[in-house]
Design a protein around this motif. Sequence first.
Motif: not given
Length: 461
Positions: A314-340
């Motif tokens: 799902i978009q914005r749920r541990f969503s890989y934007q970049i998965n490269h040997q130099k950089r990995v970029y993940i986006d997530d909707y987490a907004h509560h301590p348990t989710e973080i």
Amino acid sequence: MNLNKIHNVYFIGIGGIGMSALARYFNMLGKYVGGYDKTPSVITKRLVDLGIAIHFEDSIQQVPEPFLNIENTLVVYTPAVPKLHTELTYFQENQFSVYKRSEVLGFITKDTYCMAVAGTHGKTTTSTILGHLLAEANLPMTAFLGGIAENYDSNLILKGSKLSVVEADEFDRSFLRLFPNSACITSMDADHLDIYGDSDSLKDSFQEFANKIEGGGVLFLRTGLQLKSGLPENVKTFSYGWEDESDYQVVNVQIKDGAYVFDIKTPNGTFTNINLQLPGRHNLMNALVAFSMAHCYGVDVEFLKKGLKSFKGIQRRFSYQINHQKRVYIDDYAHHPTEINAVHQAVREMYPGEKVLAIFQPHLFSRTRDFADDFAKSLSNFDELLLLDIYPAREEPIPGITSTWLLSKINNEHKQLIPKSWLLNEVVSSSARIVITLGAGDIGVEVSKIKEALLNEIKVD
């Protein structure tokens, strides 16, 4: 409410993720659909592309004339809209059929076999997996989702009307408008205390939700959760958990090629060699209960195994934007301590020993105030932290509750409070290979910018 007599459906707050799913639904049924939202967004643009009329000024003069026909117009609004909203007030004072989103969802799903996913965390992922599993089994179903499913590039899966899958949202007690036949409760952590006041009132609401399950229905309850007044009567209840005594269990978990491979133990036997691409133990639990609900309904296990393996997320749920040997970029909707904490567990499991930069935008002054110490503890776990100002959403500022105050509580040597204008420079200059954006506010707008900056950096290198 007889929806068959409705020709026009007007949405106040049409750009919300739940509202837009309903807008898509009515549009696909051939209704004339339009609405208002505060600001343009990716969601509103995509609705406009479907032929849906949307404007961004709170003015009854902006409302297309067909929606002013009281006889055949339904007006749907979200609780996030201010009570003194001009358009909302007009429709209410002139006796239009005006309902909350949750009420309309209840009308739509009442005559279906309704599968409802409740819990303070995991609703969107669980309901989306469940919808995907039922779709893979070619069942006549509709799923109203709180996120954009990568498999469908949509927050609506519409394949029929016998079954429905819905997120049972506890905000504003919305889930009490539903009539579930099968339901699950994934968690009951304190949240939305601006609505409930305290965690006991929140738990009372979950008890009331469980009691709404139709007689002869099914409830799946995460092991360790307890309903205050006991299990509902005339409802079959199953527990689910991780290698314990639960009725449904995830067992023999391994990580192979960046994916989980595991078995599921059920009251009817153990099913082996199941594959899930989503990182994080919390996602294993989400997948388990979705599997369990579909299995209990009677879906063939081979469809379920195929569906879990093909689920793209799902978009914005541990969503890989970049998965490269130099950089990995993940986006997530987490907004509560348990989710973080769940995101942190997942990233450490997938990338042991790697430096991780987290960018967090707190969501709501009240939530920041209520969980400040827990936020501080969870954010201290990352190697580097960039903190943004609090996103207010529906709230007015609370004196003393600021990101500066939150930052002072965080035990992290590499922490900064920065304006958004500094964000790209700080991210690119960080030596962390793993970059994560976290939050439910407008931090999502920054994702494409961060992605582009990191990709340009990779190309230069």
